[in-house]
Design an enzyme around this catalytic site. Structure first.
Site, PDB file in Angstrom:
ATOM      1  N   HIS A 108       0.855  -1.184   0.000  1.00 43.80           N
ATOM      2  CA  HIS A 108       0.000   0.000   0.000  1.00 43.80           C
ATOM      3  C   HIS A 108       0.890   1.232   0.000  1.00 43.80           C
ATOM      4  O   HIS A 108       1.971   1.230   0.600  1.00 43.80           O
ATOM      5  CB  HIS A 108      -0.893   0.008   1.251  1.00 43.80           C
ATOM      6  N   ARG A 112      -0.443  12.644  -0.269  1.00 43.42           N
ATOM      7  CA  ARG A 112      -1.612  13.515  -0.317  1.00 43.42           C
ATOM      8  C   ARG A 112      -1.269  14.928   0.149  1.00 43.42           C
ATOM      9  O   ARG A 112      -0.283  15.150   0.862  1.00 43.42           O
ATOM     10  CB  ARG A 112      -2.733  12.935   0.551  1.00 43.42           C
ATOM     11  N   HIS A 147      12.887  -1.484   3.869  1.00 46.17           N
ATOM     12  CA  HIS A 147      13.218  -0.440   4.841  1.00 46.17           C
ATOM     13  C   HIS A 147      14.458   0.353   4.437  1.00 46.17           C
ATOM     14  O   HIS A 147      14.570   1.537   4.777  1.00 46.17           O
ATOM     15  CB  HIS A 147      13.367  -1.045   6.236  1.00 46.17           C
ATOM     16  N   GLY A 260     -17.934  12.056   0.591  1.00 45.20           N
ATOM     17  CA  GLY A 260     -18.751  11.789  -0.585  1.00 45.20           C
ATOM     18  C   GLY A 260     -17.953  11.408  -1.801  1.00 45.20           C
ATOM     19  O   GLY A 260     -18.370  11.642  -2.934  1.00 45.20           O
ATOM     20  N   GLY A 261     -16.783  10.810  -1.586  1.00 44.94           N
ATOM     21  CA  GLY A 261     -15.977  10.345  -2.718  1.00 44.94           C
ATOM     22  C   GLY A 261     -16.619   9.157  -3.410  1.00 44.94           C
ATOM     23  O   GLY A 261     -17.658   8.642  -2.980  1.00 44.94           O
ATOM     24  N   ARG A 262     -15.997   8.706  -4.472  1.00 48.70           N
ATOM     25  CA  ARG A 262     -16.542   7.592  -5.255  1.00 48.70           C
ATOM     26  C   ARG A 262     -16.298   6.285  -4.507  1.00 48.70           C
ATOM     27  O   ARG A 262     -15.167   5.874  -4.294  1.00 48.70           O
ATOM     28  CB  ARG A 262     -15.869   7.559  -6.622  1.00 48.70           C
TER      29      ARG A 262
END
Length: 305
Positions: A108, A112, A147, A260-262
């Site tokens: 992952h 952002r 790492h 309210g994202g997809r």
């Protein structure tokens, strides 16, 4: 004061999505990403890319989103109550990769940028992100490599950066109800703005660009390893932990749903196949027991201490 350049951040994130998708499609060799663009009624939208039923990856999702609105969702203000009532703009790239072979770890990553604004007041902005690795049959050299890349992407920003964000990752990706980490960690950072815009953005870029350097060599080393049906079933069982974390603890999932994202894009992090088993206990001395006893607890993988 340094100027905040949102368009520069957005251009980087779109290019990063392209780069990561190309690298993953190349290593899979049997499938390509399908793209969907979407719009959010409250403002903004995104570009979702998903690869399914590949040679290596059972499902791989790499999403870009850029959303904005008049009110910060509760998941964003829970630890920043002073931002309640501000308008917001959020953009990022988020990905989750679920390989078919149990010897290839799940991974992952996300990077952002948030900015919260209110008339008459200075904007509040920050960067966040990181990457983490979730093996089922871990190989210690793979974990050390992961790492090492994480540390290398931090080194230019200060000797204290990797230990700080490595520890934050161990603590964040922790299933409290299971008393185990989600995997072997990596990096996690949030609320980063104290370095100023240019340096904070440079660090976010370093993290984003390091993901494929960390992950692709592990995939290439393990993708042709033979596996048994029992190992496949253990992989599906352990995927249940991934679901538990994302639906119970993950702030990004909560933010996406609350803003309210997809929904399809938010929940592409869920594995395509998964199972739970009541009261499972690994056989003593087995590879499965080794995962629990050694790898699902924080470790100083680089011997720094």
């Amino acid at each position: 004061m340094q100027q905040v350049d949102k368009e520069q951040v957005k251009a980087f994130l779109l290019a990063l999505q392209d780069q990561i998708c190309q690298a993953l499609a190349d290593v899979d060799g049997g499938a390509s990403f399908k793209e969907e663009t979407w719009e959010r009624a409250e403002g903004g939208g995104g570009r979702s890319r998903v690869l399914t039923q590949g040679t290596v990856f059972e499902q791989a999702g790499v999403n870009f989103s850029h959303v904005f609105g008049d009110k910060m969702p509760g998941s964003a203000t829970a630890h920043r109550p002073e931002l309640a009532g501000r308008g917001f703009e959020a953009m990022g790239v988020s990905l989750v990769i679920h390989p078919l072979n149990p010897h290839v770890p799940t991974s992952h990553a996300n990077v952002r940028f948030f900015i919260a604004e209110k008339a008459g007041e200075a904007p509040v902005w920050w960067f966040g992100g990181g990457f983490d690795l979730t093996p089922f049959y871990p190989v210690e050299t793979d974990v050390v490599h992961w790492h090492q890349v994480a540390k290398q992407c931090c080194d230019a920003f200060g000797a204290e950066v990797y230990p700080k964000y490595k520890t934050w990752c161990d603590e964040y990706f922790y299933l409290k109800h299971r008393q185990e980490t989600r995997g072997v960690g990596g990096l996690f950072f949030d609320d980063l703005n104290e370095w100023g815009f240019a340096q904070s953005f440079a660090f976010m870029r370093s993290v984003g660009e390091s993901y494929t350097k960390a992950y692709v060599p592990i995939v290439q080393a393990r993708k042709d390893t033979s596996f048994t049906e029992a190992q496949r079933q253990f992989q599906l069982y352990r995927r249940g932990r991934y679901v538990e974390f994302n639906l119970v603890f993950d702030r990004g999932t909560l933010f996406g749903l609350q803003s309210g994202g997809r929904t399809e894009s938010i929940l592409m992090s869920m594995p395509p196949l998964v199972r739970w088993e009541y009261g499972y206990q690994p056989e003593p001395g087995s590879a499965e027991a080794n995962l629990y006893e050694r790898y699902l607890r924080p470790q100083d993988w680089l011997g720094l201490n």
